[in-house]
Design a protein around this motif. Structure first.
Motif, PDB file in Angstrom:
ATOM      1  N   SER A 144       0.941  -1.063  -0.025  1.00  0.00           N
ATOM      2  CA  SER A 144      -0.099   0.043   0.011  1.00  0.00           C
ATOM      3  C   SER A 144       0.951   1.266  -0.098  1.00  0.00           C
ATOM      4  N   LEU A 145       2.012   1.149   0.120  1.00  0.00           N
ATOM      5  CA  LEU A 145       2.882   2.298   0.353  1.00  0.00           C
ATOM      6  C   LEU A 145       3.095   3.133  -0.903  1.00  0.00           C
ATOM      7  N   PRO A 146       2.862   4.245  -1.214  1.00  0.00           N
ATOM      8  CA  PRO A 146       3.211   4.929  -2.429  1.00  0.00           C
ATOM      9  C   PRO A 146       4.713   5.005  -2.582  1.00  0.00           C
ATOM     10  N   PHE A 148       6.499   6.782  -4.320  1.00  0.00           N
ATOM     11  CA  PHE A 148       7.379   8.117  -4.332  1.00  0.00           C
ATOM     12  C   PHE A 148       7.550   8.427  -2.782  1.00  0.00           C
ATOM     13  N   TRP A 149       6.316   8.429  -2.031  1.00  0.00           N
ATOM     14  CA  TRP A 149       6.427   8.834  -0.728  1.00  0.00           C
ATOM     15  C   TRP A 149       7.428   8.151   0.053  1.00  0.00           C
ATOM     16  N   MET A 153      10.458   9.823   1.998  1.00  0.00           N
ATOM     17  CA  MET A 153      10.883   9.829   3.244  1.00  0.00           C
ATOM     18  C   MET A 153      12.249   9.331   3.487  1.00  0.00           C
ATOM     19  N   MET A 156      14.623  12.022   3.418  1.00  0.00           N
ATOM     20  CA  MET A 156      14.474  12.715   4.188  1.00  0.00           C
ATOM     21  C   MET A 156      15.236  12.364   5.739  1.00  0.00           C
ATOM     22  N   ILE A 286       9.361   5.682 -10.978  1.00  0.00           N
ATOM     23  CA  ILE A 286       9.298   6.299  -9.741  1.00  0.00           C
ATOM     24  C   ILE A 286      10.557   6.444  -9.156  1.00  0.00           C
TER      25      ILE A 286
ATOM     26  N   LEU C 237      -3.389   4.671  -6.139  1.00  0.00           N
ATOM     27  CA  LEU C 237      -1.888   4.931  -5.882  1.00  0.00           C
ATOM     28  C   LEU C 237      -1.293   5.223  -7.354  1.00  0.00           C
ATOM     29  N   ALA C 240      -2.003   8.905  -8.004  1.00  0.00           N
ATOM     30  CA  ALA C 240      -1.165   9.599  -7.320  1.00  0.00           C
ATOM     31  C   ALA C 240       0.116   9.648  -7.904  1.00  0.00           C
ATOM     32  N   ALA C 241       0.703   8.639  -8.230  1.00  0.00           N
ATOM     33  CA  ALA C 241       1.911   8.500  -8.984  1.00  0.00           C
ATOM     34  C   ALA C 241       2.108   9.557  -9.959  1.00  0.00           C
ATOM     35  N   GLY C 257      -1.362  13.078  -4.511  1.00  0.00           N
ATOM     36  CA  GLY C 257      -0.122  12.878  -5.072  1.00  0.00           C
ATOM     37  C   GLY C 257       0.525  14.156  -5.583  1.00  0.00           C
ATOM     38  N   ILE C 260       2.303  15.874  -2.397  1.00  0.00           N
ATOM     39  CA  ILE C 260       3.626  15.290  -2.361  1.00  0.00           C
ATOM     40  C   ILE C 260       4.652  15.821  -3.387  1.00  0.00           C
ATOM     41  N   TRP C 278       9.217  18.364   7.669  1.00  0.00           N
ATOM     42  CA  TRP C 278       8.606  17.222   7.608  1.00  0.00           C
ATOM     43  C   TRP C 278       7.232  16.915   7.225  1.00  0.00           C
ATOM     44  N   VAL C 281       5.615  16.425   3.331  1.00  0.00           N
ATOM     45  CA  VAL C 281       5.679  15.229   2.781  1.00  0.00           C
ATOM     46  C   VAL C 281       5.078  14.069   3.660  1.00  0.00           C
ATOM     47  N   THR C 282       5.058  14.340   5.053  1.00  0.00           N
ATOM     48  CA  THR C 282       4.646  13.385   5.718  1.00  0.00           C
ATOM     49  C   THR C 282       3.099  13.140   5.929  1.00  0.00           C
ATOM     50  N   GLY C 285       1.277  11.828   2.525  1.00  0.00           N
ATOM     51  CA  GLY C 285       1.583  10.477   2.271  1.00  0.00           C
ATOM     52  C   GLY C 285       0.968   9.462   3.344  1.00  0.00           C
ATOM     53  N   ILE C 286       0.810   9.953   4.503  1.00  0.00           N
ATOM     54  CA  ILE C 286       0.027   9.215   5.498  1.00  0.00           C
ATOM     55  C   ILE C 286      -1.396   8.962   4.981  1.00  0.00           C
ATOM     56  N   ILE C 288      -2.346   8.902   1.939  1.00  0.00           N
ATOM     57  CA  ILE C 288      -2.393   8.021   0.725  1.00  0.00           C
ATOM     58  C   ILE C 288      -2.313   6.775   1.370  1.00  0.00           C
ATOM     59  N   LEU C 289      -1.207   6.332   2.195  1.00  0.00           N
ATOM     60  CA  LEU C 289      -1.011   5.188   2.561  1.00  0.00           C
ATOM     61  C   LEU C 289      -2.150   4.467   3.321  1.00  0.00           C
ATOM     62  N   VAL C 292      -5.089   3.721   0.736  1.00  0.00           N
ATOM     63  CA  VAL C 292      -4.748   2.495   0.082  1.00  0.00           C
ATOM     64  C   VAL C 292      -5.013   0.992   0.890  1.00  0.00           C
ATOM     65  N   LEU C 293      -3.995   1.201   2.235  1.00  0.00           N
ATOM     66  CA  LEU C 293      -4.196   0.267   3.152  1.00  0.00           C
ATOM     67  C   LEU C 293      -5.519  -0.062   3.353  1.00  0.00           C
TER      68      LEU C 293
END
Lengths: 344, 388, 313
Positions: A144-146, A148-149, A153, A156, A286, C237, C240-241, C257, C260, C278, C281-282, C285-286, C288-289, C292-293
């Motif tokens: 499920s992780l994107p 690109f994100w 990370m 970072m 990506i 996903l 977003a990409a 997307g 980010i 931080w 981006v964080t 991203g969370i 999206i994660l 999708v999760l």
């Protein structure tokens, strides 16, 4: 003899898929105006200065099927057009960018397969135990992780927080100066391998350092699929009659799992590894963009943004061919893993 | 003759989503040395579970709850009785395939499709007779070393091999030995014992009546016919001369002609190998042909146990009677079927598990589970209508 | 009630009984599987956010709520504050507003794309499996061709051709996504087609489409739902990409997307404070994660529950 026959027959089967891919590409192509399409037919940027003559010369205002055949003839002659993002013809650009991508694949594909198989197997053997839950959670989160994100990370943390520990790009400044200099022979143009062949260990380590983050990103995201297939096929294999036979023979648990179940459970993993390759290519677009590694994916992503039509269509064609070839290899592997499958 | 296997009050349950399946309920029987016991009953009555319980091959969600499986580990005509259910898993692994082995119902699924027939038979030797294999290997190496026409290199490799064999014989496989065995050039003794085991498999297959065994060992299971596959399965089971052979419906998935061949083979092998056999089948006819004793099973219980002649002449338990009446025979026109269905073992009937289908059932049968009692010479039955 | 009606009712009940039993069994397993419950909760959470978006983050431009309001034009992101709970990103776009309205975008992409590919896949797959012959051959060759090119790369090419916008991204994803559904349905139909009850239905004169809809689809529906659930995650996903690469939504549109991609230049803070930005981006991203999760957990749990091979007896 059987083998060569089989390969020849399989290679012939590639043709319909390639025709299909070419039709898709051409349909995409015909969505553009003749002026935009012109770049697909030229080999030198100078020709683009006089677009009207290109249009006339290649009949870009002719009926669509005529254009298709003209285009096919061009492609068969190896002319895929001029890529403005790479500033060279598409075919040249392809070979220019390929090594960096191969390097990435060379390091991540084995990791994806090994970790995926190991996790899947452990998960199945210790079904419903904590380790099973953990690796399943790892897999589903990875899935499920994107990408690109995840890449950002990681940058970072490992580039920002641990100031410059694992940097982006393919090589450090110093290393790339040496690599570009005259006394570094570029045998394969793959940094790590060339560095080893030139016995420049620090360059090898530098290249490796730049590889770690992209490889981790690709591995975390892609090994989930291998893991889940391995897990379910392992569970299936563990319920088969030959496992009871092995146990009734007096085989210990280790032999039962590592010898009897694993070999059978690998078969479905082998059959999907062609798709794994396709997924890897998507991931490469990506990761290379994020980590600024100048490989095929990096080039394609830029080309798509800058409307570099020849490069984008070249990407589709390349992936079509790659898919067919990997599936040929997969079929051969399949026959090796499963004696019931006969080639031919 | 002494007792080889004594199963006492064996109880096995399966914990499933629907509930606890009481697959075996206090099953008891004995097998004398060199004897053959047939276990007969309908599908799902617990025949296979019995055999797997004896081998201790019941895995979750199944569990052997209680009872004893006493096996006679005879050594130099001295009896030594062991309860298999109390031993460690590692100990059981040394027994399985070596003292007790098993033939399965479906030969095509019992063989691993990705290994050759030879590899699978040789595995039995490699698991249980490593010592003999190493001894043979050592003597073979000695023979080769005495030959004059050896190259220098050959002599070196042979002596390395011999060293490794001696190492294997002297101390049990230690970690260092295992580690060395993974190194090329040092692992040639492994190839040698594999080759010896393969040669033994060829001999074994010839004994099983497989034509061209030298070629067959290199074949994969799917390349053989069902009959040949079953011969291979039998070869795997008999590789280490077990004292007890459990044959779980070895012929029910084969053609009739091949069925007869396999039955003959088992009978013959039983004689030559002096093994006892627990023969499981749903077919009384097959049992009558092979066995001396028969145990009739119904819904996880043994209801009648007798010699074959006694059982056919004088069946006592209503279920056995019904079963005998339902076998097609010449001269009998209308077969009878047994009324009702096989009970659900999640909620088995109280008392005698057969009482809902029993024509003679009375009030006591619904309450009290009948114990198995001796009712004559070589005749035991579990029914309230017989005995005291 | 007349006895006839009762009999009919009884008949229906009997026919439905195995299905109901199956459903009850599945539901009980869902209840027992904590992961699927987590997935369900996550999706419900996002659904509530999407529904209440106008309340949680009142739009600044009511005629165009998907436009993220800007608070200044400075390039440097600003950290979370009372006014901007998640901070602002490059160009002073409000992150909180962006992620809240981005939820709606995500649902829209997921449902529209997967809904369309399901319909297209079912129609073409049914035609292919049921009629066979030349129709089957043509459709399957098209499917093969589409499946030979990686999703992201084909989608990239299509978006390049169609133009950069969110709608075009969705169209591209629909074109890329339908073949796997067509193949699944075709396989199911081929395996069910020869079964006796289909023959019986055909013998009693039920029409072709009647057979497909009444007998074949109900059997294929579970794998289809599993795939759809997993695909909603996958499609969001991929979208977003594409947005991240700059091929999707226009700048300033509420889309995760893209948020980010705003953060790309700000993953490293000023010297001495490497993690200063931080939040840029964080936080997206969370979102999206988790989104999708949620779908993946649900689809995964369904797959385990419904997979007869892995089912414990």
């Amino acid at each position: 003899m059987k083998m060569t026959n089989y390969i020849i027959r399989r290679l012939l089967l590639i043709i319909p898929v390639l025709i299909g891919v070419s039709i898709i590409i051409f349909i995409i192509l015909s969505l553009f105006s003749p002026e935009q399409r012109a770049a697909v037919f030229v080999t030198d940027v100078k020709q683009l200065r006089n677009i009207q003559s290109v249009i006339k010369k290649h009949g870009l205002d002719a009926p669509i099927y005529v254009q298709y055949f003209r285009w096919i003839v061009e492609v068969l002659h190896g002319n895929l057009g001029w890529s403005k993002t790479a500033e060279r013809p598409v075919l040249d650009a392809f070979f220019y960018f390929l090594p960096n991508t191969i390097e990435l694949g060379l390091f991540s594909a084995p990791l994806i397969i090994l970790i995926g198989i190991y996790l899947g197997e452990t998960s199945a053997v210790y079904r419903d135990k904590p380790i099973d839950h953990l690796s399943r959670i790892f897999a589903i989160v990875g899935w499920s992780l994107p990408s690109f994100w995840l890449g950002l990370m990681l940058l970072m943390i490992f580039y920002g927080y641990f100031s410059g520990l694992l940097p982006p790009e393919a090589l450090g400044v110093q290393a790339s100066l040496v690599v570009k200099s005259g006394n570094f022979v570029r045998f394969t143009r793959i940094n790590t391998i060339d560095a080893l062949l030139n016995r420049r260990w620090w360059i090898f380590l530098d290249a490796l350092r730049h590889l770690i983050l992209p490889v981790i990103t690709l591995t975390i995201i892609d090994c989930a699929m291998v893991m889940r297939i391995m897990r379910s096929s392992m569970l299936e294999a563990m319920g088969k009659g030959y496992i009871i036979t092995a146990r009734a023979k007096g085989a210990d648990e280790r032999t039962v799992i590592k010898k009897h179940a694993r070999r059978n459970a690998m078969i479905p993993v082998v059959t999907v590894s062609g798709y794994l390759f396709a997924m890897l290519m998507s991931g490469v677009v990506i990761t290379e963009t994020i980590f600024d590694r100048k490989g095929l994916g990096w080039w394609w992503a830029r080309a798509a943004i800058q409307l570099d039509i020849p490069a984008v269509l070249g990407a589709v064609l390349f992936n079509g061919i790659l898919f067919v070839l990997t599936n040929l290899i997969v079929d051969l592997l399949y026959a090796y893993f499963d004696p019931r499958v006969r080639l031919g | 003759m002494s007792e080889l296997l004594n199963v006492q009050d064996l109880k096995t349950n399966f914990y499933t989503y629907e509930g606890v399946v009481k697959a075996l309920d206090e099953v008891s029987f004995k097998i004398e040395e060199g004897d053959t016991l047939g276990l007969v009953g309908e599908t799902g009555c617990g025949k296979s579970v019995t055999s797997l319980s004896i081998m201790r091959l019941i895995f979750p969600p199944g569990k052997i709850e209680s009872g004893k499986v006493i096996f006679n580990l005879k050594n130099n005509s001295k009896s030594r009785y062991v309860d298999l259910l109390k031993q460690t898993e590692h100990w059981m692994q040394m027994i399985r395939g070596n003292e007790i082995s098993m033939i399965f119902q479906e030969p095509s699924s019992a063989l691993n499709p990705v290994y050759t027939v030879g590899e699978q038979i040789a595995e039995s030797f490699l698991l249980h007779q490593k010592r003999q294999l190493y001894q043979e290997a050592a003597s073979k190496i000695d023979k080769e070393l005495t030959k004059k026409r050896n190259f220098f290199i050959q002599r070196i490799t042979l002596s390395i091999e011999k060293k490794m064999c001696q190492l294997a014989l002297k101390e049990k496989e230690t970690f260092i030995f295992k580690f060395l065995s993974h190194i090329p050039l040092l692992n040639m003794h492994l190839h040698r014992i594999k080759k010896i085991a393969l040669d033994k498999s060829v001999v074994l297959l010839r004994m099983m009546g497989v034509p061209n065994p030298e070629g067959v060992v290199y074949r994969y299971p799917h390349e053989l016919s069902g009959g040949m596959q079953q011969r291979v399965v039998i070869a795997i089971a008999l590789a280490c001369h077990p004292k007890l052979l459990i044959a779980d419906e070895p012929t029910s998935n084969l053609d009739v002609t091949i069925q007869a061949q396999i039955l003959d083979l088992i009978k013959e092998l039983k004689k030559t190998m002096k093994a006892s056999v627990l023969f499981i089948s749903h077919d009384l006819g097959v049992i009558a042909e092979v066995c001396r004793w028969v145990a009739v099973m119904y819904a996880g219980c043994i209801c009648e146990l007798a010699t074959v002649e006694e059982l056919f002449e004088n069946p006592l338990h209503p279920y056995t009677r019904a079963l005998l009446r339902s076998i097609p025979r010449p001269g009998i026109k209308n077969l009878e079927s047994i009324e009702g269905n096989v009970p659900n073992l999640v909620n088995p009937p109280s008392g005698c598990r057969f009482h809902p289908r029993c024509p003679k059932a009375k009030e006591k049968c619904t309450r009290v589970k009948p114990k198995i009692k001796k009712v004559g010479k070589d005749h035991f039955v579990a029914c309230h209508f017989y005995g005291d | 009630m007349s006895p006839e009606l009762l009999q009919k009712k009884e008949k229906i009940r009997k026919r439905l009984e195995p299905r109901i039993k199956e459903l009850k069994f599945s539901l009980s397993r869902i209840k027992k599987s904590p992961l699927s419950m987590v997935g369900l909760c996550i999706i419900l959470f996002f659904a509530i956010i999407a529904l209440l978006a106008p309340v949680i983050a009142p739009p600044k431009y009511p005629y165009d709520p998907y436009r993220i309001p800007r608070y200044g034009y400075s390039a440097t992101p600003k950290p979370p504050s009372w006014e901007h709970p998640f901070g602002t990103t490059e160009g002073q776009y409000d992150i909180f507003y962006g992620v809240i309205w981005g939820t709606r975008t995500a649902f829209r992409i997921g449902f529209m794309v997967v809904g369309s590919i399901m319909v297209i896949g079912i129609i073409l797959g049914s035609l292919s499996g049921y009629y066979g012959g030349i129709i089957d051959e043509i459709i399957m060759r098209i499917v093969d061709t589409f499946m030979s090119i990686p999703t992201l790369i084909l989608a990239m090419a299509l978006v390049t051709a169609l133009g950069h916008s969110l709608d075009k991204v969705m169209i591209a994803l629909i074109i890329v996504g339908w073949p796997s559904y067509a193949r699944l349905i075709r396989g199911d139909i081929l395996s069910v087609r020869e079964e006796t009850y289909i023959e019986a239905a055909r013998a009693t004169g039920v029409s072709d489409f009647g057979i497909i809809f009444k007998h074949i689809l109900p059997n294929a529906i579970y794998p289809l739902l599993i795939m759809a659930s997993l695909d909603i995650g996958a499609m969001v996903l991929t979208a977003a990409a594409l947005s991240f690469l700059g091929l999707g939504a226009p700048i300033g549109y509420a889309d995760w997307g893209q948020m980010i991609s705003f953060a790309r230049n700000w993953i490293i803070g000023p010297p001495g404070k490497p993690l200063a930005y931080w939040y840029t981006v964080t936080i997206p991203g969370i979102f999206i994660l988790l989104f999708v999760l949620g779908w993946n957990l649900l689809g995964d749990a369904f797959r385990d529950i419904l997979d007869p091979k892995l089912r414990r007896k």
